[in-house]
Design an enzyme around this catalytic site. Structure first.
Site, PDB file in Angstrom:
ATOM      1  N   ASP A   1       0.852  -1.189   0.000  1.00 10.52           N
ATOM      2  CA  ASP A   1       0.000   0.000   0.000  1.00 10.52           C
ATOM      3  C   ASP A   1       0.885   1.235   0.000  1.00 10.52           C
ATOM      4  O   ASP A   1       2.065   1.170   0.371  1.00 10.52           O
ATOM      5  CB  ASP A   1      -0.920   0.015   1.223  1.00 10.52           C
ATOM      6  CG  ASP A   1      -1.902   1.187   1.188  1.00 10.52           C
ATOM      7  OD1 ASP A   1      -2.634   1.310   0.196  1.00 10.52           O
ATOM      8  OD2 ASP A   1      -1.927   1.987   2.137  1.00 10.52           O
ATOM      9  N   SER A   2       0.308   2.346  -0.398  1.00  8.39           N
ATOM     10  CA  SER A   2       1.057   3.600  -0.394  1.00  8.39           C
ATOM     11  C   SER A   2       1.359   4.063   1.025  1.00  8.39           C
ATOM     12  O   SER A   2       2.222   4.917   1.228  1.00  8.39           O
ATOM     13  CB  SER A   2       0.272   4.683  -1.137  1.00  8.39           C
ATOM     14  OG  SER A   2      -0.988   4.889  -0.533  1.00  8.39           O
TER      15      SER A   2
ATOM     16  N   GLY B   1      -3.021   9.152  -4.079  1.00 11.23           N
ATOM     17  CA  GLY B   1      -4.307   9.497  -4.672  1.00 11.23           C
ATOM     18  C   GLY B   1      -4.309  10.669  -5.626  1.00 11.23           C
ATOM     19  O   GLY B   1      -5.142  10.739  -6.532  1.00 11.23           O
TER      20      GLY B   1
ATOM     21  N   CYS C   1     -11.601   3.053  -0.659  1.00 13.70           N
ATOM     22  CA  CYS C   1     -10.298   3.483  -0.175  1.00 13.70           C
ATOM     23  C   CYS C   1     -10.067   2.751   1.134  1.00 13.70           C
ATOM     24  O   CYS C   1     -10.963   2.700   1.985  1.00 13.70           O
ATOM     25  CB  CYS C   1     -10.247   4.993   0.042  1.00 13.70           C
ATOM     26  SG  CYS C   1      -8.709   5.558   0.828  1.00 13.70           S
TER      27      CYS C   1
ATOM     28  N   HIS D   1      -8.454   3.487   3.687  1.00 19.25           N
ATOM     29  CA  HIS D   1      -8.483   4.310   4.901  1.00 19.25           C
ATOM     30  C   HIS D   1      -9.902   4.480   5.446  1.00 19.25           C
ATOM     31  O   HIS D   1     -10.089   4.695   6.643  1.00 19.25           O
ATOM     32  CB  HIS D   1      -7.927   5.710   4.608  1.00 19.25           C
ATOM     33  CG  HIS D   1      -6.444   5.785   4.515  1.00 19.25           C
ATOM     34  ND1 HIS D   1      -5.720   5.176   3.512  1.00 19.25           N
ATOM     35  CD2 HIS D   1      -5.527   6.416   5.308  1.00 19.25           C
ATOM     36  CE1 HIS D   1      -4.431   5.434   3.683  1.00 19.25           C
ATOM     37  NE2 HIS D   1      -4.286   6.182   4.752  1.00 19.25           N
TER      38      HIS D   1
END
Length: 275
Positions: free
Chosen positions: A11-12, A44, A193, A195
């Site tokens: 993941d970023s 993003g 997303c 998050h």
């Protein structure tokens, strides 16, 4: 005997830990190696070219660690880089290895949740602009109409530990209201997303009770289990000692402190350079 290695999860930043949490819950014996590219997050708002470059570097790193399978637990990377890596890079980078994303396994089932055939997507700007969810969902559910809204403040709220504070309410309500304005018959909203599950309580608070909310973790985990059942050649290469290892491209101590919010338990992380 062929050496067995963990599944790579990328993941970023921190969000992919919400996916990893579900993966380890449903596949407790499988080993997992997590990498968060926190030093270059967020993805993003970045260009297709930059996201592809960063994601390719991460995939290459996972392969160097021996991982036979890499899951891009990042919607932006899945939307903007996965197809190019699968089609152009895997044949030479690792023809016997696999890279999977989280857009497709979500799209394969999300249409089943909607009675009105109107689905809303809440995501980052990069994921929305890629149109990946519209394209993939319509492959599996051509009669479903997809509406999208990007929420630029949601990730910063989560990463700055403001996801349960009063200041988050305005931005959460704004994103939901803007999405639902697009069509009053939207009856299902996908949180596209990783998050966003941390904002679940506030999202539920401002979403009409008759609108279904869907987070991706369980869908992705169940899809991966089915994938490995179908591909024993890959599953046989995965080590199964219940081990979890964590790396970040940023400060390891800071990553450990933040990771608990997403992963649900304390971890130990190591720093790695990515270039």
């Amino acid at each position: 005997m062929e050496k067995k290695s963990p599944i790579g999860v990328f993941d970023s930043g921190y969000g992919g830990l919400t996916i990893l949490r579900k993966l380890t819950s449903i596949m407790p014996s499988h080993d997992f190696l997590y990498l968060g590219d926190n030093a270059r997050a967020p993805y993003g708002t970045r260009s297709f070219e930059t996201i592809y470059k960063y994601t390719f570097q991460a995939v290459k790193w996972f392969f160097e660690q021996g991982c036979p399978l890499v899951v891009l637990a990042c919607n932006t990377a899945s939307a903007k880089a996965l197809r190019t890596i699968q089609q152009n890079d895997l044949p030479t980078l690792g023809a016997d290895k696999r890279v999977l994303g989280i857009v497709r396994p979500t799209s394969e089932v999300v249409g089943d949740y909607s009675n009105s055939k109107k689905i809303g997507i809440l995501a980052t700007k990069g994921t929305v602009k890629s149109e990946s969810y519209k394209i993939e969902i319509n492959k599996f559910f051509p009669d479903v109409e997809v509406f999208q809204e990007y929420c630029p403040m949601w990730v910063p709220l989560v990463e700055n530990n403001e996801f349960d504070g009063a200041g988050a309410d305005y931005f959460v309500k704004k994103g939901i209201d803007q999405l639902l304005k697009q069509d009053k018959n939207i009856d299902t909203i996908l949180l596209a997303c990783t998050h966003y599950p941390l904002l679940w309580e506030k999202i539920r608070k401002y979403t009409p009770i008759d609108v279904k909310l869907i987070a991706q973790g369980n869908l992705v985990a169940e899809s991966l289990v089915k994938y490995l059942h179908r591909h024993n050649d890959i599953n046989d290469k995965i080590s199964k000692n219940g081990a979890r290892t964590f790396f970040t491209t940023d400060d390891a101590q800071n990553f450990e402190e933040q990771a608990n919010i997403f992963y649900g338990s304390s971890i130990e992380a190591q720093h790695v350079e990515m270039n």
